[in-house]
Design a protein around this motif. Structure first.
Motif, short mmCIF file in Angstrom:
data_model
loop_
_atom_site.label_atom_id
_atom_site.label_comp_id
_atom_site.label_asym_id
_atom_site.label_seq_id
_atom_site.Cartn_x
_atom_site.Cartn_y
_atom_site.Cartn_z
N LYS A 153 -5.91 -14.90 21.49
CA LYS A 153 -7.30 -15.29 21.70
C LYS A 153 -7.60 -16.72 21.20
O LYS A 153 -8.31 -17.48 21.83
N THR A 154 -7.04 -17.07 20.05
CA THR A 154 -7.43 -18.35 19.46
C THR A 154 -6.98 -19.55 20.29
O THR A 154 -7.47 -20.65 20.11
N VAL A 155 -6.01 -19.36 21.19
CA VAL A 155 -5.56 -20.50 21.99
C VAL A 155 -5.82 -20.25 23.47
O VAL A 155 -5.19 -20.87 24.32
N GLU A 156 -6.76 -19.37 23.77
CA GLU A 156 -6.90 -18.96 25.17
C GLU A 156 -7.33 -20.12 26.07
O GLU A 156 -7.07 -20.11 27.27
N ASN A 157 -7.94 -21.16 25.49
CA ASN A 157 -8.36 -22.29 26.31
C ASN A 157 -7.19 -23.01 26.96
O ASN A 157 -7.35 -23.63 28.00
N ASP B 39 -4.02 -13.26 11.35
CA ASP B 39 -3.66 -14.67 11.38
C ASP B 39 -3.03 -15.09 12.70
O ASP B 39 -2.68 -16.24 12.89
N ALA B 40 -2.91 -14.13 13.61
CA ALA B 40 -2.35 -14.41 14.92
C ALA B 40 -0.94 -14.99 14.77
O ALA B 40 -0.49 -15.76 15.59
N ASP C 16 -9.77 -30.82 21.76
CA ASP C 16 -8.54 -30.76 20.98
C ASP C 16 -8.83 -30.46 19.52
O ASP C 16 -7.95 -30.56 18.68
N GLY D 212 -11.07 -11.72 14.41
CA GLY D 212 -10.06 -10.89 13.78
C GLY D 212 -9.34 -11.61 12.66
O GLY D 212 -8.37 -11.12 12.12
N ASN D 213 -9.81 -12.79 12.34
CA ASN D 213 -9.11 -13.60 11.35
C ASN D 213 -10.11 -14.21 10.39
O ASN D 213 -11.00 -14.95 10.79
N PRO E 255 -4.56 -28.63 12.95
CA PRO E 255 -4.42 -28.78 14.40
C PRO E 255 -4.64 -30.23 14.85
O PRO E 255 -3.99 -30.67 15.79
N LEU F 9 -11.28 -23.67 10.74
CA LEU F 9 -10.01 -23.24 10.19
C LEU F 9 -10.06 -23.55 8.70
O LEU F 9 -10.44 -24.65 8.30
N ALA G 226 -10.19 -28.06 16.28
CA ALA G 226 -9.50 -26.89 15.77
C ALA G 226 -10.35 -25.65 15.68
O ALA G 226 -9.89 -24.64 15.22
N ASP G 227 -11.61 -25.71 16.10
CA ASP G 227 -12.55 -24.65 15.74
C ASP G 227 -12.59 -24.62 14.22
O ASP G 227 -12.10 -25.52 13.58
N LYS H 129 -2.12 -24.88 17.72
CA LYS H 129 -3.24 -24.98 18.62
C LYS H 129 -3.46 -26.41 19.09
O LYS H 129 -3.74 -26.67 20.27
N GLN I 80 -10.26 -18.17 10.35
CA GLN I 80 -10.40 -18.96 11.57
C GLN I 80 -11.58 -18.44 12.37
O GLN I 80 -11.86 -17.25 12.38
N SER I 81 -12.28 -19.33 13.06
CA SER I 81 -13.36 -18.88 13.91
C SER I 81 -12.79 -18.58 15.29
O SER I 81 -11.68 -18.97 15.60
N PRO I 82 -13.58 -17.88 16.11
CA PRO I 82 -13.15 -17.76 17.49
C PRO I 82 -13.21 -19.13 18.15
O PRO I 82 -13.71 -20.08 17.56
N VAL I 83 -12.74 -19.23 19.36
CA VAL I 83 -12.82 -20.50 20.08
C VAL I 83 -14.29 -20.82 20.34
O VAL I 83 -15.04 -19.96 20.78
N GLU J 173 -3.27 -28.02 22.92
CA GLU J 173 -4.36 -28.78 23.53
C GLU J 173 -3.90 -30.16 23.95
O GLU J 173 -4.37 -30.69 24.96
N ALA J 174 -3.00 -30.74 23.17
CA ALA J 174 -2.44 -32.02 23.60
C ALA J 174 -1.72 -31.84 24.92
O ALA J 174 -1.88 -32.64 25.85
N ALA K 296 -0.90 -22.61 12.47
CA ALA K 296 -2.22 -22.85 13.04
C ALA K 296 -2.34 -24.23 13.66
O ALA K 296 -3.21 -24.48 14.49
#
Ligand SMILES: Nc1ncnc2c1ncn2[C@@H]1O[C@H](COP(=O)(O)OP(=O)(O)OP(=O)(O)O)[C@@H](O)[C@H]1O
Ligand SMILES: Nc1ncnc2c1ncn2[C@@H]1O[C@H](COP(=O)(O)OP(=O)(O)OP(=O)(O)O)[C@@H](O)[C@H]1O
Ligand SMILES: [Mg+2]
Ligand SMILES: [Mg+2]
Lengths: 362, 364, 507, 425
Positions: A279-283, A65-66, D286, D167-168, A228, D291, D288-289, A255, D171-174, A259-260, A252
């Motif tokens: 990883k999920t917020v790497e952008n 779940d990061a 912006d 890994g979740n 998000p 989720l 969420a991918d 994220k 949630q999807s990857p980005v 991005e905001a 969650a």
């Protein structure tokens, strides 16, 4: 003309903060930052725990779940590697499950001979209390809760407000407009600790700083940790009112906060784990200047070791800055310039010269 | 119309079979062994407290299902059971924890308060429907959301909440307000409220089938126009049905509140109201059917834990629940058509309208 | 000569679950004629026409149109070869505009824009449709709706037009207008298949007649040489019953008194009922004549308490019931046969004994206070079934399983069971075949002789004239005149109903 | 069948109502008038309360963003209900859409993502069509089941497909997101205007700027779908046929319309639109991918917006905008903004009072005066609304507006009725 937006470059930097890039009038940095922390208990003696069967009952989300579940999992993984744990089992809660489902999960683990059993999340408090009574020889731990008063139950709680204080200091130092923001996911006591510490940290470092503070949803509506899009809007609102460093404790939804921040060209602070590397917020990693670290991994690791070494009494009452159960991340190097300052404040807290309250003062 | 026993039992059996098949496929795709999975689901009943837990949860779903079914009986779609039961639970917990009364009376007061609170929360959509023509579907969707805010406020430490560690709960209800359970030792404790739920179900049956009110309710549901012509006051029926539905919804959380938790926690689970819709549909609004539906639903819920324990994705249970609802209604529909055609043929035959050539009938 | 035939149906058989609606029907229609199809209720006329129009597919049999064998999968196929149908029940969408209703399904011809509008306007003129093409259909009256249906058929270029009971809802003058249009179109080469229960009409307009009974053709007849009586005998194999009332049983006791009754239309000041005053005496049948939509429904529903009067009083047996609810009025002694039994009279999926309770749920023998008396209800239902000859396999079947006539008998039986002082009978024999009709009339007469007051509303003018002791005419929400059934003719009534002066006077 | 829906329509007595005495205002003009009125009220309230959030470009932008999924769901509802099928399964179809969007976008880019989302939503629609059209299952029952199934399937697929990647399991990857575009020339000019804080001018500028800044293709498509839906449904033969299935399917059938086919088409499109609504949660910048649970009841809200909008495209645009606007306002502007909105409501009620007095509707005017007084009293007496309740401002607003206006609503006549071929009378 109509132009493609490139990484926020077309936008003026955040609203109110735009012109007065002077930053805050900073309070003097406390002295005595030299003596480093008491050191992690993680560096203690090695034990052999190969006989232990460790069970982990996750909260909703589970491994991956990061967030704090993942952090607990990391602690287990490290314990496995260091202490030669042979058998472990991880079970995960389903959303909206009832009390008896939690109890069944714990009971299943206990019946299959797992001990210790770590329940991740304060939602397990009542279940652990119920199950621990019928399995007096099994050791339990509950993350984020210390209300269960049973000999075989250990509470693993954290001083989130202390870490939040430090990132608050960082925010005050990094803010150009002397205006920062906090976005909480759900308005529950746990998240209020983050808010409380953050506000105090900001005020300590810059008494004139303005702090925006909002929650996405009120208590009971746990969708605030899961939305998000709304996190983004709340953060954008704070930014448009002038905040240029935003600290999120929104699960969650965080994220969306990042991005905001990214699209409005302001800075952000992560929570729980080192989100710069997540990883999920790497952008949006380049806006994350630091993260408040809540070392659930440390707590789990220490707990397993304590059980193996039969030294449960030596576990701290609270995992705080002193025992490195709480900290802040430096990945990305964005706060290297103020690290000394932060460490000075840290030392003050450890020394008890600053006490951080866990209730937001309004 | 009267359905035969076959008409009642065949559809759910078919639906369960179909869902099992569907899940088998899903499990095979994800590389799990369906036999293990179904084995774990069945096996759980004989281990730990699952059997008792299933019955306990079923009581909760049963009450929610009955609440929804009362609305359905007259074509009211009370999605708002969700908001009503949660609102009622909080109010009941607050009152229960706030008053000092002798045993029994304390319990009764809590139950009455819960019923009234549920009914009160259902009053809003009922009035909006009767006087302003607002569809109860929308108004209750909105009120479900608003209930979350109300509960957040009521449970907060500013109002009636008490912080315990990181959680907030209402003040615990003293033992005088509890409903004692029946202990089964190792296998858990059966909620005493299970029997109350059973009584409510019996009351529902008697009310619907043996009283004038029930007749009027069903008549309004079946044909509002005919009911009006028959002297049934449609507005009054909407109001009463909605209030009754809300009142029963108010009981939903009580088995757990009075039998185990004794306080309402901020983290107390939501969603019983939505499950109630599915359960009512499964049970075709019949008290016996709803009971079976509730047990099935609770059983599937509990399966999530044991599936997780054998490493099978617990999402399977949600798929199974969805598949069962959809296939059960389709199966009922098919069987209903078969029976209708059969009945028409029977009528036709008995009247001797067409002695010839009936075999080819049933073109519908 | 086969070439002359516009339509040739041979050996048509159609089965429904439990019913053989058509079995081995033969029908030959010559091009350019008006061909009538007669038969009692449920004889299978509509089914046969739906088959010809492609809405239903026959189980057996062949269809030829203009000499060519055809096989219709759906109405579009039928429309393509020039067959059009005006249904017994209007097939119109209330919320769509008149124009949309007409071009729907035939957009391929002229689109849905200006061209279509022009063409529709032409046809509208020809059929006397004067409505604005853009208003929603719901604002149209019955006759205009019928015209819309006919324009629909013409718009599609149909040359063979099926009219399924087009006159059932029209007053005599409107029927004449319709017949004028039909005659004119016949001379333009159109072929008509015409269905009606009104045998005089059939004989007026038809060039030839086919009679069907119980789903099969029993023969053809020449309208010029066959009398209505003979036709009826062909249809049912027995004599046509007449609704004549024997001797008067009218007394002086007023049972129902309505005075200055007013009902405002919801949301406006306009009155749907205006200053209605009437008295029905014990032993009297008061008939109300009127074109549908002139307030009869509202009057009945106001007297029943289903609508709240905006002014005036209603008195039953000397007791003011204006403020009472429907149930209380029923308890005070009103029986009510609603105009639409499936909407207002029955719970279709409930067994017959549950239907017995509807409207009587507070009274013996079906209930005891707040509790239902199911045994009592069953017993009394059985009594009604026996006394009114309701053809049913039992009292546990759903009401939907009964045919219309039998449903109606059950309703009438129920409404006469509560010992009513007043019976409000709206179209008590609508859509009911001759046998059941006679039975229902007989029961009403008997009850009247026992002192019952009856308020009768009917579109069937013969029934109205035959059964009533007095007739009042209702027009635009007002009672405009009173007629004596002994002297009045259907024609006169028709004039009064439309508000036009009698024909003799205008000439 | 017991739930929700009555039995089939029966040919009722013919009732001749008087011809409509409505003034002929074209629908679009009506919409424009409403919009102008709303802006005027908000601008005035913004001026009088000094709360710029009411009409700022940020608010507009967030409103647009939050309204988008609701708008698409509402359009989905429109298509299905115009063909006579009640679609309460929009939520489930949206959830399928979110999964599909993330999946498609991850492997094939945003456009593929959008396409897969539409296909996934449409699969949900197909299921609904099979149940309701072919099997004649009660529409609400089927919808509820589809909501359960959609959630279950998406969770399961996420577990299967996304867990190895992210890994979740939740949630999807980005995944890639749509680029956004701004009409820079105009927006800069508008930004100047907005910051000048001139009455009305700045408000309009703020709103326009919000609508022209950072617009993604998906946003444009969604907005365009409103007039497109209108044109297709009301101006083409296809649309006429489709609507006729929602008004009187038996009549449609008798005129050679293949009712089943149209209902299927409509429900498929409905599902596709709902899927697109799901995509709008995933594929926008912006966003969420994927989720779990990210739709969070938006499908239901979409349905409400559609009913609110009287089953018309312009109306549902208004409904979604209202919801998105109120939600955006409370999220970004929080308490003070909601309070200002309350003030706007008072102004609106004052307008209503004037109109009703003009129309000589004394009772309605009186009620409006009372409501305005009450709201003003609240506005005057509190400086902060209860924090726990402000997040539900949109829900309150919807309830209140419905309570005031719902009696004018008019749904398709055969909406929710189970239609079976050859069964019409
Ligand atoms: N869809 C159907 N399903 C079952 N039975 C049907 C159906 N449609 C018609 N029937 C039966 O077929 C028979 C013929 O019906 P049809 O409507 O053709 O009669 P009709 O001659 O037009 O009668 P009416 O004069 O009352 O209009 C009736 O007994 C009816 O019960
Ligand atoms: N739409 C329908 N669906 C199912 N069954 C139908 C339908 N329409 C008619 N029927 C069946 O057809 C039979 C008679 O219907 P209908 O009212 O047309 O009879 P009818 O022959 O006209 O009777 P009567 O002559 O007494 O008026 C009933 O058994 C009814 O169940
Ligand atoms: Mg009939
Ligand atoms: Mg017919």
């Amino acid at each position: 003309g109509c132009a493609k937006d490139t990484g926020g470059g077309t936008n003026a930097p955040a609203g109110g903060g735009g012109n007065q890039a002077a930053g805050c009038k900073l309070a003097p940095v406390p002295q005595g930052g030299g003596g480093s922390a008491a050191g992690s208990t993680a560096a203690g003696p090695k034990v052999d725990a190969s006989a232990l069967k460790v069970g982990l009952a996750f909260d909703i989300g589970g491994r991956g779940d990061a967030s704090f579940n993942d952090s607990a999992a990391a602690g287990l993984d490290k314990a496995k590697a260091d202490f030669g744990l042979k058998e472990t089992k991880e079970l995960t809660a389903a959303p909206n499950e009832t009390e008896d489902a939690k109890q069944s999960r714990l009971r299943q683990l206990a019946q299959e001979g797992f001990s210790p059993i770590v329940a991740v999340g304060f939602a397990y408090a009542k279940s652990v209390e119920a199950v621990a009574k019928s399995f007096p020889n099994t050791k339990f731990a509950v993350v984020d809760d210390d209300t269960v008063k049973l000999p075989n139950v250990t509470g693993l709680v954290f001083a989130e407000e202390q870490g939040s204080f430090l990132v608050g200091v960082a925010a005050a130092h990094k803010s150009k407009g002397c205006h920062v923001g906090f976005v909480g996911g759900v308005n529950v006591p746990l998240i209020q600790k983050f808010e409380a510490g953050f506000k105090q940290g900001v005020k300590a470092a810059a008494p004139d700083a303005k702090v925006e503070s909002e929650y996405i949803t009120p208590a009971g509506d746990f969708t605030g940790f899961q939305d998000p899009a709304k996190g983004n809007v709340v953060a954008a609102g704070e930014i448009s009112r002038g905040a240029d460093v935003v600290y999120q404790a929104a699960g969650a939804s965080g994220k969306g906060v990042f991005e905001a921040a990214k699209s409005k060209n302001v800075l952000a602070i992560g929570v729980d784990s080192d989100q710069y590397n997540q990883k999920t917020v790497e952008n949006s990693k380049d806006v994350i200047i630091t993260s408040m670290l809540k070392r659930v991994d440390v707590a789990v690791y220490d707990f397993v070791r304590a059980v193996a070494g039969n030294t449960l009494d030596s576990l701290p009452k609270r995992f705080d800055l002193k025992v490195d159960g709480i900290g802040y991340a430096t990945s990305g190097g964005k706060i290297d310039d103020i690290k000394a300052t932060l460490d000075a404040y840290k030392q003050q807290i450890i020394d008890g010269k600053i006490t951080v309250s866990d209730k937001p003062s309004n | 119309m009267k359905t035969t026993l076959r008409g009642k039992l065949l559809p759910p059996a078919l639906a369960i079979l179909f869902s099992v098949l569907l899940c088998t496929v899903a499990l095979l795709i994800s590389g799990d062994n369906p036999l293990d999975a179904f084995g774990a689901m069945i096996g759980q009943l004989f281990r730990g407290t699952t059997a008792v837990d299933t019955v306990n949860s079923a009581a909760v779903y049963y009450l929610a299902g009955l609440a929804v079914a009362i609305g359905f009986q007259m074509n009211l779609f009370n999605i708002g059971v969700e908001g009503q039961y949660r609102f009622a639970a909080v109010i009941a917990a607050i009152v229960g924890g706030g008053v000092v009364l002798p045993p029994v009376i304390h319990t009764v007061v809590i139950i009455v308060v819960a019923v009234l609170a549920g009914a009160l929360y259902a009053l809003v959509p009922a009035l909006l429907k009767v006087y302003r023509g607002v569809s109860e579907v929308i108004s209750t969707i909105m009120l479900n959301a608003i209930a979350i805010g109300l509960i957040a406020y009521l449970v907060s430490t500013d109002a009636f909440g008490v912080q315990i560690g990181n959680n907030i709960a209402t003040k615990p209800i003293p033992e005088s307000g509890w409903v004692p359970g029946i202990p089964f030792g190792e296998s858990g404790t059966l909620f005493g409220f299970v029997f109350v739920a059973g009584l409510v179900g019996a009351g529902y049956w008697v009310l619907l089938n043996r009283t004038r009110f029930g007749f009027e309710l069903r008549a309004s549901g079946e044909s509002p126009t005919a009911a009006t012509a028959g002297g049934v006051d449609a507005r009054k029926m909407v109001l009463t049905a909605m209030l009754l539905s809300g009142g029963v919804a108010g009981l939903t959380a009580l088995p757990e509140l009075l039998g185990r938790d004794h306080e309402y926690l901020q983290t107390s689970p939501a969603g019983y109201g939505f499950a109630g819709i599915a359960v009512a549909l499964l049970g075709r609004n019949h008290p016996g059917g709803i009971a079976l539906g509730a047990v099935l639903w609770a059983f599937l819920d509990k399966s999530a834990v044991s599936l997780d324990n054998v490493g099978v994705p617990q999402e399977i249970t949600t798929i199974m629940q969805g598949a069962i609802v959809l296939s059960v209604v389709i199966a009922y529909e098919i069987v209903r058509r078969m029976e209708l055609a059969a009945e028409q043929r029977r009528v036709g035959r008995q009247l001797g309208r067409d002695t010839s050539d009936i075999a080819a009938g049933g073109s519908v | 000569m086969a070439d002359d035939l516009a339509v040739e149906l041979a050996g048509i058989t159609k089965r429904f679950p439990g019913v053989v609606a058509n079995s081995d029907i033969h029908l030959e229609v010559r091009a350019g004629e008006v061909h009538a199809v007669c038969g009692e209720n449920g004889a299978g006329k509509s089914t046969l026409m739906k088959i010809l129009y492609g809405m239903l597919q026959p189980d057996e049999g062949t269809i030829k149109v203009n000499g060519d064998p055809v096989r219709f999968k759906n109405p579009s196929d039928a429309i393509k070869v020039g067959v059009g149908m005006v249904h017994q029940h209007f097939m119109l969408a209330d919320n769509l505009s008149v124009l949309e209703n007409i071009v729907l399904g035939a957009e391929g011809l002229h689109g849905i824009g200006a061209k279509a509008r022009k063409r529709v306007a032409e046809l509208a003129k020809r059929t006397g449709l004067n409505a604005d093409l853009d208003i929603a259909l719901e604002y149209l009256g019955v006759a205009d709706r019928q015209r819309v249906e006919i324009v629909k058929v013409l718009y599609r270029g149909a040359r063979i037009v099926i009219l399924d009971e087009p006159t059932a809802v029209l007053v005599p003058q409107e029927v004449d207008d319709l017949f004028d249009t039909v005659r004119q179109m016949r001379s333009d080469g159109f072929t008509f298949i015409f269905i009606s229960h009104k045998l005089d009409e059939v004989r007026t307009i038809a060039d030839s007649i086919t009679v069907i009974r119980r789903g099969t053709t029993v023969g053809t007849a020449d309208p010029k040489t066959t009398s209505s009586r003979q036709l009826a005998e062909m249809m049912v194999g027995s004599e046509l019953p007449s609704p004549e009332t024997r001797e008067s049983t009218v007394t002086d006791t007023a049972v129902l008194t309505v005075s200055a009754l007013r009902l405002a239309e919801s949301g406006s000041a306009r009155a749907v009922l205006d200053d209605i005053g009437l008295v029905v005496h014990s032993g009297e049948v008061l008939g109300i004549a009127g074109v549908e939509g002139n307030g009869q429904t509202e009057l009945v529903e106001t007297i029943m308490g289903m609508r709240r009067a905006s002014g005036g009083t209603i008195t039953l047996d000397g007791r003011d019931i204006t403020k009472l609810g429907t149930l209380a009025r029923r308890e005070a002694g009103i029986g009510y046969v609603a105009e639409d039994r499936t909407r207002h009279g029955l719970l279709l999926t409930q067994p017959l004994w549950a239907n017995r309770m509807l409207g009587y749920q507070t009274r013996k023998p079906v209930s005891k206070g707040q509790w239902l008396d199911i045994a009592g209800a069953r017993q009394d239902t059985q009594r009604i079934v026996d006394a009114y000859d309701v053809r049913t396999p039992g009292i546990d079947v759903a009401a939907a399983a009964l045919s219309g006539g039998n449903q109606q008998k059950l309703v009438v039986g129920r409404e006469l069971s509560g010992d009513p002082k007043l019976l409000i009978a709206s179209h008590p024999t609508r859509g009911v075949d001759v046998g059941a009709q006679a039975l229902i009339w007989e029961h009403i007469r008997q009850a009247r002789a026992d002192g019952l007051a009856v308020l009768l509303i009917s579109a069937d003018l013969d029934e109205l004239i035959g059964l009533s002791d007095r007739i009042v005419v209702m027009l635009r929400g007002r009672l405009v005149s009173e007629e004596d059934p002994a002297t009045v003719t259907a024609e006169d009534l028709g004039c009064a109903m439309t508000g036009s002066a009698p024909r003799e006077a205008t000439q | 069948m017991a739930a929700g829906i009555a039995d089939n329509p029966v040919a009722g007595p013919v009732h001749v109502a008087p011809p409509p005495k409505r003034r002929r205002i074209p629908g679009w003009l009506n919409g424009v008038l409403w919009a102008v009125g709303a802006i005027a009220v908000l601008a005035t309230a913004s001026y009088l309360t000094g709360n710029v959030d009411l009409t700022s470009s940020t608010t507009t932008q967030t409103a647009l963003r939050l309204a988008l999924p609701i708008l698409l769901a509402a359009l989905g509802g429109l298509w299905a209900e115009r063909a006579g099928v009640v679609n309460i399964g929009l939520e489930g179809m949206m959830i399928l859409g979110t999964w599909g969007a993330a999946f498609g976008s991850y492997y094939g880019g945003v456009w593929v993502g959008l396409l897969v989302a539409i296909v996934f939503g449409a699969i949900g629609g197909l299921l609904h069509a099979i149940a309701t059209v072919t099997f004649g299952v009660n529409h609400i029952v089927s919808g509820v089941a589809i909501n359960l199934l959609g959630l279950g399937v998406a969770k399961y697929l996420a577990h299967l497909v996304f867990q190895p990647l992210s890994g979740n399991p939740r949630q999807s990857p980005v995944v890639p997101k749509f680029d956004t575009y701004s009409a820079t020339g105009i927006t800069n000019w508008l930004a100047d205007l907005e910051s000048e804080q001139r009455v009305i001018v700045s408000d309009v500028a703020g709103i326009l700027r919000g609508l022209l800044t950072q617009v993604a293709p998906l946003t444009m498509i969604a907005i365009l779908l409103v007039p497109i839906s209108y044109l297709i449904l009301w101006r083409t033969r296809f649309g006429l046929r489709l609507r006729s299935c929602g008004e009187n399917p038996t009549a449609a059938e008798s005129l050679g319309v293949n009712v089943y086919a149209f209902k299927y088409t409509a429900v498929l499109i409905s599902g596709g639109l709902a899927g697109m609504g799901g995509a709008s949660l995933v594929l926008l910048k912006d966003g969420a991918d994927y989720l779990e649970n990210q739709t969070n009841g938006r499908g239901y809200i979409g349905l409400a917006a559609m009913i609110f909008g009287n089953w018309r495209p312009g109306g549902l645009l208004g409904g979604s905008a209202l919801f998105g606007y109120t939600d955006g306002l409370q999220l970004s502007g929080r308490g003070p903004a909601v309070l200002a909105l309350l003030y706007a409501a008072v102004l609106l009620l004052v307008v209503v009072v004037v109109v009703q007095l003009f129309r000589r509707k004394w009772f309605a005017a009186g009620a409006a005066v009372l409501a305005a007084g009450l709201l003003y009293a609240i506005y005057f007496s509190v400086d902060e609304l209860p924090r726990d309740l402000t997040p539900y401002a949109p829900h309150f607003v919807t309830l209140i507006v419905l309570a005031v206006a719902s009696q004018r609503l008019r749904m398709p006549q055969a909406d929710g009725f189970i239609y079976r071929r050859g069964q019409g009378s």
